[in-house]
Design a protein around this motif. Structure first.
Motif, short mmCIF file in Angstrom:
data_model
loop_
_atom_site.label_atom_id
_atom_site.label_comp_id
_atom_site.label_asym_id
_atom_site.label_seq_id
_atom_site.Cartn_x
_atom_site.Cartn_y
_atom_site.Cartn_z
N LEU A 124 52.31 35.58 70.17
CA LEU A 124 51.85 36.96 70.18
C LEU A 124 52.57 37.78 69.11
O LEU A 124 51.94 38.52 68.35
N ASN A 125 53.87 37.61 69.00
CA ASN A 125 54.66 38.34 67.99
C ASN A 125 54.30 37.93 66.57
O ASN A 125 54.41 38.75 65.65
N ALA A 126 53.87 36.69 66.38
CA ALA A 126 53.48 36.21 65.05
C ALA A 126 52.04 36.58 64.71
O ALA A 126 51.56 36.27 63.63
N ASP A 127 51.34 37.23 65.63
CA ASP A 127 49.93 37.59 65.48
C ASP A 127 49.03 36.36 65.38
O ASP A 127 48.03 36.36 64.69
N ALA A 128 49.42 35.30 66.10
CA ALA A 128 48.61 34.09 66.15
C ALA A 128 47.55 34.18 67.25
O ALA A 128 46.58 33.42 67.23
N ILE A 129 47.75 35.09 68.20
CA ILE A 129 46.78 35.32 69.27
C ILE A 129 46.64 36.82 69.48
O ILE A 129 47.53 37.59 69.11
N ASP A 130 45.51 37.20 70.07
CA ASP A 130 45.28 38.61 70.36
C ASP A 130 45.75 38.99 71.76
O ASP A 130 46.12 40.14 72.00
N ARG A 131 45.71 38.03 72.68
CA ARG A 131 46.23 38.29 74.02
C ARG A 131 46.63 36.97 74.67
O ARG A 131 46.16 35.91 74.28
N ILE A 132 47.48 37.10 75.67
CA ILE A 132 47.93 35.95 76.45
C ILE A 132 47.10 35.89 77.73
O ILE A 132 46.95 36.90 78.43
N GLY A 133 46.57 34.72 78.03
CA GLY A 133 45.86 34.54 79.29
C GLY A 133 46.83 34.59 80.46
O GLY A 133 47.98 34.18 80.34
N ARG A 134 46.38 35.12 81.60
CA ARG A 134 47.23 35.18 82.80
C ARG A 134 47.48 33.79 83.38
O ARG A 134 48.36 33.60 84.19
N GLY A 135 46.69 32.86 82.96
CA GLY A 135 46.80 31.46 83.36
C GLY A 135 45.83 30.67 82.51
O GLY A 135 45.05 31.25 81.75
N VAL A 136 45.84 29.37 82.64
CA VAL A 136 44.96 28.55 81.81
C VAL A 136 43.49 28.84 82.09
O VAL A 136 42.67 28.90 81.18
N ILE A 137 43.14 29.06 83.35
CA ILE A 137 41.74 29.36 83.71
C ILE A 137 41.32 30.69 83.09
O ILE A 137 40.23 30.80 82.52
N ASP A 138 42.15 31.70 83.20
CA ASP A 138 41.85 33.01 82.61
C ASP A 138 41.68 32.90 81.10
O ASP A 138 40.81 33.54 80.52
N ALA A 139 42.47 32.05 80.47
CA ALA A 139 42.39 31.91 79.02
C ALA A 139 41.07 31.28 78.56
O ALA A 139 40.56 31.63 77.51
N VAL A 140 40.51 30.38 79.35
CA VAL A 140 39.32 29.65 78.90
C VAL A 140 37.99 30.17 79.45
O VAL A 140 36.94 29.85 78.91
N LYS A 141 38.00 31.00 80.48
CA LYS A 141 36.77 31.33 81.20
C LYS A 141 35.69 31.99 80.34
O LYS A 141 34.51 31.80 80.60
N ASN A 142 36.05 32.73 79.32
CA ASN A 142 35.06 33.38 78.45
C ASN A 142 35.01 32.78 77.05
O ASN A 142 34.32 33.31 76.17
N ALA A 143 35.73 31.70 76.85
CA ALA A 143 35.86 31.12 75.51
C ALA A 143 34.62 30.33 75.10
O ALA A 143 34.04 29.59 75.89
N ASP A 144 34.24 30.51 73.85
CA ASP A 144 33.17 29.72 73.25
C ASP A 144 33.73 28.41 72.69
O ASP A 144 33.04 27.40 72.65
N ILE A 145 34.98 28.46 72.27
CA ILE A 145 35.68 27.28 71.74
C ILE A 145 37.05 27.23 72.39
O ILE A 145 37.74 28.24 72.47
N ILE A 146 37.44 26.04 72.84
CA ILE A 146 38.76 25.84 73.43
C ILE A 146 39.47 24.80 72.59
O ILE A 146 38.95 23.71 72.35
N ILE A 147 40.66 25.14 72.12
CA ILE A 147 41.49 24.20 71.37
C ILE A 147 42.61 23.76 72.29
O ILE A 147 43.40 24.58 72.76
N LEU A 148 42.67 22.46 72.56
CA LEU A 148 43.75 21.90 73.36
C LEU A 148 44.84 21.40 72.42
O LEU A 148 44.62 20.45 71.67
N ALA A 149 45.98 22.05 72.47
CA ALA A 149 47.12 21.67 71.64
C ALA A 149 48.29 21.35 72.58
O ALA A 149 49.37 21.92 72.47
N VAL A 150 48.01 20.48 73.53
CA VAL A 150 49.00 20.08 74.53
C VAL A 150 49.40 18.63 74.28
O VAL A 150 48.66 17.89 73.62
N PRO A 151 50.54 18.20 74.82
CA PRO A 151 50.93 16.79 74.66
C PRO A 151 49.86 15.85 75.23
O PRO A 151 49.15 16.20 76.18
N ALA A 152 49.75 14.70 74.63
CA ALA A 152 48.70 13.73 75.00
C ALA A 152 48.69 13.41 76.48
O ALA A 152 47.62 13.27 77.08
N ASP A 153 49.86 13.35 77.11
CA ASP A 153 49.90 13.00 78.53
C ASP A 153 49.45 14.14 79.44
O ASP A 153 49.32 13.95 80.64
#
Length: 103
Positions: free
Chosen positions: A43-72
């Motif tokens: 957020l401080n680097a201006d890489a996102i406009d807002r933080i989701g309250r949780g993973v579900i909140d972050a994706v519920k209105n998204a047209d594109i979801i980028i998963l950048a999590v560890p493979a496991d």
């Protein structure tokens, strides 16, 4: 305006957000990470406009979801968000190991 969700705000997720920074007029970037410091840094680097309250909140209105999590964690995240995605949403997985995503 299209919405993009970035799940995982380490180097890869934050880099995606920064690469999309100049598309802010057409694109709303929502980020989520299980680590608060990663969320704050993105957020401080201006890489996102807002933080989701949780993973579900972050994706519920998204047209594109980028998963950048560890493979496991890919399979667990996909199971968690699967029912809450928009019907036409695209999911991009950045992990180098694709077996979890394919399943």
């Amino acid at each position: 305006m299209n919405e993009i969700a970035i799940i995982g705000l380490g180097e890869i997720g934050t880099s995606f957000g920064l690469a999309l920074k100049y598309q802010k007029a057409d694109l709303h970037r929502v980020g989520y990470d299980s680590h608060k410091y990663a969320q704050d840094n993105a957020l401080n680097a201006d890489a996102i406009d807002r933080i989701g309250r949780g993973v579900i909140d972050a994706v519920k209105n998204a047209d594109i979801i980028i998963l950048a999590v560890p493979a496991d964690q890919v399979e667990d995240v996909l199971k968690l968000i699967g029912q809450d995605l928009k019907k036409e949403a695209a999911v991009l997985d950045t992990s180098p190991i694709k077996s979890a995503a394919i399943q």
